[in-house]
Design a protein around this motif. Structure first.
Motif, PDB file in Angstrom:
ATOM      1  N   ILE A  69       1.556  -4.389  17.908  1.00 19.21           N
ATOM      2  CA  ILE A  69       0.174  -4.761  18.185  1.00 19.21           C
ATOM      3  C   ILE A  69      -0.276  -4.158  19.514  1.00 19.21           C
ATOM      4  N   GLY A  70      -1.488  -3.590  19.537  1.00 21.62           N
ATOM      5  CA  GLY A  70      -1.982  -2.896  20.708  1.00 21.62           C
ATOM      6  C   GLY A  70      -2.859  -3.753  21.600  1.00 21.62           C
ATOM      7  N   PRO A  71      -3.279  -3.187  22.730  1.00 22.90           N
ATOM      8  CA  PRO A  71      -4.041  -3.953  23.720  1.00 22.90           C
ATOM      9  C   PRO A  71      -5.396  -4.436  23.209  1.00 22.90           C
ATOM     10  N   SER A  72      -6.059  -3.643  22.356  1.00 21.59           N
ATOM     11  CA  SER A  72      -7.371  -4.057  21.851  1.00 21.59           C
ATOM     12  C   SER A  72      -7.258  -5.293  20.977  1.00 21.59           C
ATOM     13  N   ALA A  73      -6.215  -5.335  20.141  1.00 18.85           N
ATOM     14  CA  ALA A  73      -6.013  -6.504  19.291  1.00 18.85           C
ATOM     15  C   ALA A  73      -5.689  -7.732  20.123  1.00 18.85           C
ATOM     16  N   VAL A  74      -4.861  -7.545  21.156  1.00 24.38           N
ATOM     17  CA  VAL A  74      -4.513  -8.670  22.032  1.00 24.38           C
ATOM     18  C   VAL A  74      -5.746  -9.155  22.781  1.00 24.38           C
ATOM     19  N   ALA A  75      -6.556  -8.211  23.291  1.00 26.92           N
ATOM     20  CA  ALA A  75      -7.758  -8.585  24.030  1.00 26.92           C
ATOM     21  C   ALA A  75      -8.734  -9.338  23.143  1.00 26.92           C
ATOM     22  N   MET A  76      -8.878  -8.884  21.899  1.00 23.62           N
ATOM     23  CA  MET A  76      -9.788  -9.540  20.982  1.00 23.62           C
ATOM     24  C   MET A  76      -9.333 -10.957  20.678  1.00 23.62           C
ATOM     25  N   SER A  77      -8.046 -11.128  20.424  1.00 26.28           N
ATOM     26  CA  SER A  77      -7.540 -12.463  20.120  1.00 26.28           C
ATOM     27  C   SER A  77      -7.589 -13.361  21.352  1.00 26.28           C
ATOM     28  N   LEU A  80       0.840  -1.196   0.000  1.00 24.99           N
ATOM     29  CA  LEU A  80       0.000   0.000   0.000  1.00 24.99           C
ATOM     30  C   LEU A  80       0.875   1.246   0.000  1.00 24.99           C
ATOM     31  N   PRO A  81       0.391   2.361  -0.568  1.00 21.77           N
ATOM     32  CA  PRO A  81       1.158   3.616  -0.525  1.00 21.77           C
ATOM     33  C   PRO A  81       1.445   4.027   0.913  1.00 21.77           C
ATOM     34  N   ARG A  82       2.585   4.641   1.099  1.00 26.77           N
ATOM     35  CA  ARG A  82       2.976   5.012   2.465  1.00 26.77           C
ATOM     36  C   ARG A  82       1.986   5.993   3.084  1.00 26.77           C
ATOM     37  N   SER A  83       1.428   6.901   2.268  1.00 26.62           N
ATOM     38  CA  SER A  83       0.452   7.858   2.801  1.00 26.62           C
ATOM     39  C   SER A  83      -0.797   7.142   3.297  1.00 26.62           C
ATOM     40  N   THR A  84      -1.235   6.109   2.578  1.00 27.08           N
ATOM     41  CA  THR A  84      -2.392   5.321   3.008  1.00 27.08           C
ATOM     42  C   THR A  84      -2.089   4.589   4.305  1.00 27.08           C
ATOM     43  N   VAL A  85      -0.900   4.008   4.367  1.00 19.06           N
ATOM     44  CA  VAL A  85      -0.493   3.293   5.574  1.00 19.06           C
ATOM     45  C   VAL A  85      -0.451   4.235   6.764  1.00 19.06           C
ATOM     46  N   SER A  86       0.055   5.437   6.542  1.00 15.52           N
ATOM     47  CA  SER A  86       0.149   6.415   7.630  1.00 15.52           C
ATOM     48  C   SER A  86      -1.233   6.736   8.200  1.00 15.52           C
ATOM     49  N   ARG A  87      -2.216   6.918   7.330  1.00 18.82           N
ATOM     50  CA  ARG A  87      -3.572   7.204   7.805  1.00 18.82           C
ATOM     51  C   ARG A  87      -4.152   6.000   8.553  1.00 18.82           C
ATOM     52  N   LEU A  88      -3.907   4.809   8.036  1.00 20.09           N
ATOM     53  CA  LEU A  88      -4.449   3.607   8.663  1.00 20.09           C
ATOM     54  C   LEU A  88      -3.812   3.353  10.029  1.00 20.09           C
ATOM     55  N   THR A  89      -2.496   3.489  10.119  1.00 22.94           N
ATOM     56  CA  THR A  89      -1.840   3.245  11.409  1.00 22.94           C
ATOM     57  C   THR A  89      -2.268   4.277  12.446  1.00 22.94           C
ATOM     58  N   HIS A  90      -2.496   5.520  11.999  1.00 24.81           N
ATOM     59  CA  HIS A  90      -2.990   6.556  12.923  1.00 24.81           C
ATOM     60  C   HIS A  90      -4.360   6.164  13.479  1.00 24.81           C
ATOM     61  N   THR A  91      -5.254   5.709  12.588  1.00 27.49           N
ATOM     62  CA  THR A  91      -6.603   5.317  13.017  1.00 27.49           C
ATOM     63  C   THR A  91      -6.561   4.079  13.900  1.00 27.49           C
ATOM     64  N   LEU A  92      -5.775   3.086  13.510  1.00 23.66           N
ATOM     65  CA  LEU A  92      -5.679   1.847  14.289  1.00 23.66           C
ATOM     66  C   LEU A  92      -5.068   2.104  15.662  1.00 23.66           C
ATOM     67  N   THR A  93      -4.173   3.082  15.754  1.00 25.53           N
ATOM     68  CA  THR A  93      -3.591   3.446  17.049  1.00 25.53           C
ATOM     69  C   THR A  93      -4.646   4.085  17.951  1.00 25.53           C
ATOM     70  N   ARG A  94      -5.470   4.950  17.385  1.00 25.94           N
ATOM     71  CA  ARG A  94      -6.548   5.568  18.159  1.00 25.94           C
ATOM     72  C   ARG A  94      -7.547   4.525  18.655  1.00 25.94           C
ATOM     73  N   MET A  95      -7.709   3.441  17.890  1.00 22.57           N
ATOM     74  CA  MET A  95      -8.644   2.375  18.267  1.00 22.57           C
ATOM     75  C   MET A  95      -8.034   1.386  19.247  1.00 22.57           C
ATOM     76  N   VAL A 109      -0.035   0.221  18.855  1.00 21.15           N
ATOM     77  CA  VAL A 109       0.597   1.139  19.816  1.00 21.15           C
ATOM     78  C   VAL A 109       1.801   1.763  19.125  1.00 21.15           C
ATOM     79  N   TYR A 110       1.924   3.093  19.252  1.00 22.50           N
ATOM     80  CA  TYR A 110       3.064   3.780  18.655  1.00 22.50           C
ATOM     81  C   TYR A 110       4.200   3.874  19.662  1.00 22.50           C
ATOM     82  N   LEU A 111       5.411   3.544  19.224  1.00 20.19           N
ATOM     83  CA  LEU A 111       6.602   3.590  20.071  1.00 20.19           C
ATOM     84  C   LEU A 111       7.448   4.786  19.630  1.00 20.19           C
TER      85      LEU A 111
END
Length: 324
Positions: free
Chosen positions: A85-93, A56-71, A75-77
């Motif tokens: 991988i963030g806590p919501s993804a771990v909790a869901m799995s 995927l284009p880097r600009s698209t990835v940037s928008r997606l990672t920003h949204t997924l981080t908010r959800m 998690v951004y380091l």
């Protein structure tokens, strides 16, 4: 004129709604593509690495990672300028992993085979152009493949993938291959020449072999099983060192054990009355049967969309009269 204008207006609104729905589906699909890049719990990836992995284009990835981080899915380091991988993804799995009686029973069956054959035995489910290990087993002295739960393997270059695609109805399998040709043409180039032969062999024998595709040192054999829970095929598969198990030995020594394994796992899935992650399995005992190399004929044809067909038991797909 008033009625015609109203009708045209409604048609325009419907087209707009459909276009909007298509956009949503595309965004969700891309978001899952990003999450799939994080194969390990400790994986740390930057936007450029994610872009390279999922195409995927880097600009698209940037928008997606920003949204997924908010959800909370990522998690951004800041120090690394990467994501994990963030806590919501771990909790869901984690919530999906409750109630593991059925999976434990499947793992025990896999282990029984692994104690007899020095390879890696796995139970995998499809994920677009890959398959994911839900369970695996290997003997202590096993050589060759070393997959683990959650590992993803390519459909195009593995026995499991070739068995899965061969088990699908021809129109469904051809549609999957056409999509693969658009998105990963190198994989489709490997799979297409073997697909028809795999279908014929599967109908006659109930399994598929793939020698040296994933690695020149590894030969594999796989048995697809219909899953009423997922309304698609899952696969039991084994990888062995080619120096120890050539194709002739696969057919003679490995196939009978894997066919029995496929029937046993299919019986478990059929008797579970729920999905592989269900915690309702203590209501009744699971039927675990072996079947001296005789494969139950499957019924009906296969359709990937749930609700368009009546359910059928989870069984191997061999049928001498050509039905699957």
């Amino acid at each position: 004129m008033g009625r015609r204008s109203e009708r045209l207006s409604k048609q325009g609104m419907l087209a707009s709604d459909l276009a909007g729905e298509g956009d949503v589906i595309q965004v969700v699909s891309r978001a899952f593509d990003v999450l799939r890049c994080f194969e390990g719990h400790e994986a740390r990836l930057g936007n450029l690495e994610i872009s390279n992995r999922c195409g995927l284009p880097r600009s698209t990835v940037s928008r997606l990672t920003h949204t997924l981080t908010r959800m909370g899915q990522l998690v951004y380091l800041p120090r690394d300028q990467k994501y994990r991988i963030g806590p919501s993804a771990v909790a869901m799995s984690t919530s999906m992993m409750r109630g593991l009686q059925l999976r434990n029973l499947i793992r025990q069956r896999l282990q029984d085979v692994a104690e007899q054959l020095p390879g890696t035995v796995g139970f995998v489910i499809p994920d677009r152009f890959h398959l994911v290990y839900l369970e695996f087993a290997r003997a202590a002295n096993a050589l060759g493949l070393h997959e683990s739960t959650g590992s993803r393997i390519a459909m195009a270059s593995t026995a499991a993938g070739h068995a899965y695609t061969a088990a699908l109805d021809a129109d469904v399998g051809d549609a999957l291959l056409a999509e693969m040709e658009r998105e990963i043409p190198a994989g489709a180039k490997v799979l297409r020449p073997r697909l028809e032969a795999n279908r014929r062999f599967l109908q006659e024998h109930g399994y598929v072999v793939a020698c040296g595709l994933w690695s020149p040192h590894i030969n594999g054999l796989a048995v697809p099983i219909w899953s009423p829970q997922y309304q698609t095929f899952v696969v039991v598969t084994i990888g062995l060192l080619s120096a120890m198990y050539d194709e002739k030995r696969l057919h003679k020594e490995v196939a009978p054990r894997m066919l029995d394994l496929g029937f046993a796992v299919g019986s478990m899935l059929e008797g579970a009355d729920g999905d592989v992650f269900s915690n309702r399995l203590d209501r009744k005992p699971l039927p675990v049967t072996t079947q001296n190399n005789k494969i139950i004929k499957a019924e009906d044809t296969h359709d990937l969309e749930a609700g368009t067909r009546r359910p059928r038991p989870a069984r191997s797909v061999r049928a001498r009269d050509g039905r699957r």
